[in-house]
Design a protein around this motif. Sequence first.
Motif, PDB file in Angstrom:
ATOM      1  N   LEU A   1       1.201  -1.521   0.155  1.00 57.88           N
ATOM      2  CA  LEU A   1      -0.039   0.141  -0.088  1.00 57.88           C
ATOM      3  C   LEU A   1       1.245   1.401  -0.044  1.00 57.88           C
ATOM      4  O   LEU A   1       0.632   1.769  -0.674  1.00 57.88           O
ATOM      5  CB  LEU A   1      -1.049   0.263   1.867  1.00 57.88           C
ATOM      6  N   ALA A   2       2.202   0.973   0.439  1.00 56.38           N
ATOM      7  CA  ALA A   2       3.026   2.451   0.513  1.00 56.38           C
ATOM      8  C   ALA A   2       3.404   2.791  -0.670  1.00 56.38           C
ATOM      9  O   ALA A   2       3.532   3.897  -0.797  1.00 56.38           O
ATOM     10  CB  ALA A   2       4.201   2.077   1.346  1.00 56.38           C
ATOM     11  N   GLY A   3       3.472   2.012  -1.904  1.00 54.49           N
ATOM     12  CA  GLY A   3       3.537   1.728  -3.232  1.00 54.49           C
ATOM     13  C   GLY A   3       2.978   2.536  -4.242  1.00 54.49           C
ATOM     14  O   GLY A   3       3.062   2.760  -5.055  1.00 54.49           O
ATOM     15  N   LEU A   4       1.394   3.205  -3.860  1.00 57.62           N
ATOM     16  CA  LEU A   4       0.694   3.972  -3.984  1.00 57.62           C
ATOM     17  C   LEU A   4       0.651   5.671  -4.024  1.00 57.62           C
ATOM     18  O   LEU A   4       0.690   5.581  -4.790  1.00 57.62           O
ATOM     19  CB  LEU A   4      -0.875   3.619  -3.368  1.00 57.62           C
ATOM     20  N   ARG A   5       2.142   5.742  -3.206  1.00 56.24           N
ATOM     21  CA  ARG A   5       2.121   6.557  -3.229  1.00 56.24           C
ATOM     22  C   ARG A   5       3.811   6.865  -2.900  1.00 56.24           C
ATOM     23  O   ARG A   5       3.763   7.547  -1.142  1.00 56.24           O
ATOM     24  CB  ARG A   5       0.763   7.695  -2.222  1.00 56.24           C
ATOM     25  N   PRO A   6       4.628   7.008  -4.051  1.00 56.83           N
ATOM     26  CA  PRO A   6       5.880   6.896  -3.323  1.00 56.83           C
ATOM     27  C   PRO A   6       6.251   8.393  -2.452  1.00 56.83           C
ATOM     28  O   PRO A   6       5.801   9.696  -2.993  1.00 56.83           O
ATOM     29  CB  PRO A   6       6.905   7.205  -4.268  1.00 56.83           C
ATOM     30  N   GLY A   7       7.211   8.244  -1.361  1.00 56.10           N
ATOM     31  CA  GLY A   7       7.276   9.527  -1.233  1.00 56.10           C
ATOM     32  C   GLY A   7       6.223   9.346   1.138  1.00 56.10           C
ATOM     33  O   GLY A   7       6.936  10.723   1.485  1.00 56.10           O
ATOM     34  N   ALA A   8       5.301   9.250   0.820  1.00 59.02           N
ATOM     35  CA  ALA A   8       3.850   9.227   1.625  1.00 59.02           C
ATOM     36  C   ALA A   8       4.495   8.477   2.748  1.00 59.02           C
ATOM     37  O   ALA A   8       5.068   7.088   2.156  1.00 59.02           O
ATOM     38  CB  ALA A   8       2.710   9.294   0.872  1.00 59.02           C
ATOM     39  N   ARG A   9       4.080   8.586   3.474  1.00 61.50           N
ATOM     40  CA  ARG A   9       4.386   7.376   4.799  1.00 61.50           C
ATOM     41  C   ARG A   9       2.723   6.815   5.521  1.00 61.50           C
ATOM     42  O   ARG A   9       1.426   7.806   5.247  1.00 61.50           O
ATOM     43  CB  ARG A   9       4.778   7.611   5.995  1.00 61.50           C
ATOM     44  N   PRO A  10       2.442   5.210   5.434  1.00 64.11           N
ATOM     45  CA  PRO A  10       1.288   4.890   5.800  1.00 64.11           C
ATOM     46  C   PRO A  10       0.796   5.716   7.182  1.00 64.11           C
ATOM     47  O   PRO A  10       1.944   5.126   7.983  1.00 64.11           O
ATOM     48  CB  PRO A  10       1.069   3.799   5.200  1.00 64.11           C
ATOM     49  N   PHE A  11      -0.602   6.036   7.886  1.00 64.31           N
ATOM     50  CA  PHE A  11      -0.625   5.801   8.475  1.00 64.31           C
ATOM     51  C   PHE A  11      -1.870   5.087   8.852  1.00 64.31           C
ATOM     52  O   PHE A  11      -2.594   5.037   8.990  1.00 64.31           O
ATOM     53  CB  PHE A  11      -1.537   7.271   8.544  1.00 64.31           C
ATOM     54  N   ALA A  12      -1.057   3.484   9.420  1.00 65.24           N
ATOM     55  CA  ALA A  12      -2.177   2.343   9.779  1.00 65.24           C
ATOM     56  C   ALA A  12      -3.447   3.000  10.771  1.00 65.24           C
ATOM     57  O   ALA A  12      -2.452   3.714  12.231  1.00 65.24           O
ATOM     58  CB  ALA A  12      -1.289   1.728  10.311  1.00 65.24           C
ATOM     59  N   THR A  13      -4.602   3.127  10.687  1.00 63.02           N
ATOM     60  CA  THR A  13      -5.783   2.919  11.819  1.00 63.02           C
ATOM     61  C   THR A  13      -6.624   1.462  11.763  1.00 63.02           C
ATOM     62  O   THR A  13      -6.410   1.106  10.485  1.00 63.02           O
ATOM     63  CB  THR A  13      -6.257   4.007  12.230  1.00 63.02           C
ATOM     64  N   ASP A  14      -6.662   0.529  12.479  1.00 65.08           N
ATOM     65  CA  ASP A  14      -8.143  -0.341  12.845  1.00 65.08           C
ATOM     66  C   ASP A  14      -9.116   0.216  13.347  1.00 65.08           C
ATOM     67  O   ASP A  14      -9.449   0.569  14.428  1.00 65.08           O
ATOM     68  CB  ASP A  14      -7.778  -0.954  12.693  1.00 65.08           C
ATOM     69  N   THR A  15     -10.336  -0.578  13.341  1.00 60.35           N
ATOM     70  CA  THR A  15     -11.719  -0.122  14.040  1.00 60.35           C
ATOM     71  C   THR A  15     -12.570  -1.530  13.957  1.00 60.35           C
ATOM     72  O   THR A  15     -12.173  -2.742  13.007  1.00 60.35           O
ATOM     73  CB  THR A  15     -11.999   0.921  13.840  1.00 60.35           C
ATOM     74  N   CYS A  16     -13.507  -1.797  14.608  1.00 59.59           N
ATOM     75  CA  CYS A  16     -13.614  -2.966  15.074  1.00 59.59           C
ATOM     76  C   CYS A  16     -15.753  -2.638  15.409  1.00 59.59           C
ATOM     77  O   CYS A  16     -15.705  -2.083  15.936  1.00 59.59           O
ATOM     78  CB  CYS A  16     -13.274  -3.681  15.417  1.00 59.59           C
ATOM     79  N   VAL A  17     -16.634  -3.029  14.287  1.00 67.50           N
ATOM     80  CA  VAL A  17     -17.781  -4.005  14.736  1.00 67.50           C
ATOM     81  C   VAL A  17     -18.183  -4.397  14.524  1.00 67.50           C
ATOM     82  O   VAL A  17     -18.193  -5.328  13.817  1.00 67.50           O
ATOM     83  CB  VAL A  17     -18.893  -2.301  13.569  1.00 67.50           C
ATOM     84  N   PRO A  18     -19.935  -4.679  14.796  1.00 63.48           N
ATOM     85  CA  PRO A  18     -20.611  -5.977  14.401  1.00 63.48           C
ATOM     86  C   PRO A  18     -21.089  -6.255  13.665  1.00 63.48           C
ATOM     87  O   PRO A  18     -21.054  -5.651  12.831  1.00 63.48           O
ATOM     88  CB  PRO A  18     -21.710  -5.280  16.116  1.00 63.48           C
ATOM     89  N   ILE A  19     -20.698  -7.470  13.020  1.00 58.41           N
ATOM     90  CA  ILE A  19     -21.090  -7.729  12.153  1.00 58.41           C
ATOM     91  C   ILE A  19     -22.205  -6.860  11.374  1.00 58.41           C
ATOM     92  O   ILE A  19     -22.017  -6.884   9.922  1.00 58.41           O
ATOM     93  CB  ILE A  19     -21.280  -9.144  11.737  1.00 58.41           C
ATOM     94  N   SER A  20     -23.283  -7.222  11.969  1.00 55.43           N
ATOM     95  CA  SER A  20     -24.618  -6.519  11.303  1.00 55.43           C
ATOM     96  C   SER A  20     -24.443  -6.159  10.924  1.00 55.43           C
ATOM     97  O   SER A  20     -25.055  -4.449   9.589  1.00 55.43           O
ATOM     98  CB  SER A  20     -25.707  -6.654  12.255  1.00 55.43           C
ATOM     99  N   ARG A  21     -23.459  -4.063  10.831  1.00 57.47           N
ATOM    100  CA  ARG A  21     -22.917  -3.069  10.682  1.00 57.47           C
ATOM    101  C   ARG A  21     -21.546  -2.950  10.035  1.00 57.47           C
ATOM    102  O   ARG A  21     -21.424  -1.729   9.231  1.00 57.47           O
ATOM    103  CB  ARG A  21     -22.561  -1.730  11.885  1.00 57.47           C
TER     104      ARG A  21
END
Length: 474
Positions: free
Chosen positions: A342-362
């Motif tokens: 994913l970092a290769g999509l924009r050379p020179g930029a840094r990935p800012f990884a974040t995550d979240t989780c919701v009930p499967i119905s949402r």
Amino acid sequence: MAASFSPVRKRVGRPSVDAVAALNAALAARFGNRFTASDAIRQAHGHTLTWLENQPPDAVVFAESREDVIDAVKLCAKHDAPIIPYGVGTSLEGHVNAPHGGVSLDCSRMSAILAVNAEDLDCVVEPGVTRVKLNDYLRDSGLFFPIDPGADASIGGMAATRASGTNAVRYGTMKELVLSLGVVTADGTFLRTGTRAKKSSAGYDLTHLFVGSEGTLGVIVEIALRLSGIPEAISAGTCFFPDVRSACNTTIQTIQSGLPIARIELIDALSVRAFNAYGKFTLPEQPMLLVEFHGTQASVAEQAERFGEIVAENGGGNFIWATKPEERNRLWQARHDGFWALAGLRPGARPFATDTCVPISRLADCVEETLADIAAAGLVAPIVGHVGDGNFHVSPLIDMTNPREIEAAEAFASRLAHRAIAMGGTCTGEHGIGQKKIAYMEDEHGAAAVDLMRRVKAALDPQNLFNPGKVFAV
């Protein structure tokens, strides 16, 4: 009358030069060449894969035994110096940074596999054992350790952050697979939190107090783990969809139908483009599910057939199946290399990884709203996720020389966390809180629950020695 208690001690700034010198002299005398204050090694132990500032410790100690950890903790307590437990440094939320200085206690050399109890489907390991090393060791026994967060993380770090990953939808997370821990507490005491029994009604559940505590309550020096049998048959495949909602609806119906799928990963169209470029694939640039089935030959075929029916009902298709190990491994290696792809999509930029989780119905609602938010914010932010349990990751690619982009990414991450919490979910499914997600703790848990966490911290670590500045504000 409410019982009085001592609050968590607040740490301000870093220790003085004289205090650091005195501690370092004591550590050098005890650990010899396994102690270092080298700038390069200190910087490496403050390393973070996000764009958080590197905050190195004042020194690094390489522990090789439980006794080493006990002695290091006692010396740090005597000199009132923070202790930051360190595995292999794959965490993503600043867990190993040292905002108040102190000692990085590197446990990567504590890498012994202490016991494998094949008849009981469990094992006991030291914290520096990595998941790949453990599975290589187990292969001839017909068993495997199923937690796969992608990186070759240490088992101690995985327990400390309550890790999960691609197999969690079938096999559970570290919460389910840790049977017992050996922990060194703030006064240098070693204790075990439980037994190898598969269940117990005896007393407080201390094991799961430390699992997910992110090194703030003690140092994990031993882990007893549940294992699983290596499946007779494994089949992996990819299928493509006209839009993300269709892929998410397929996931929701698969889980709600009780189909025992082992892995089900969402990869959005932008991420597919990155995987093609990085791994030399020629996959259609459409939202994709990467799936895997475990079981007998007959059950795997039956599961795949039923899954195919659900895919067709949601407008998906173009199946590509991989039953040979080398084909499956290539597909999953592409997923595990996702951060770099994913970092290769924009050379020179840094990935800012974040995550979240919701009930499967949402799930579909949350992912779709997040995509709209990304577009409105003008960000380049691919999405991948362990969607079988409602967990997904977003990685905005940020030009770190552009303050407006940084501000936009921070604002987006905040909206994402609050969106998930409002849907009955969490600000983090598996990355943990660390430094970056402290701001969401009260919104998710409520002030009373966070205050109780502070009371637990104060009871177990009154000097605030262990990983200060993480999980909640003091």
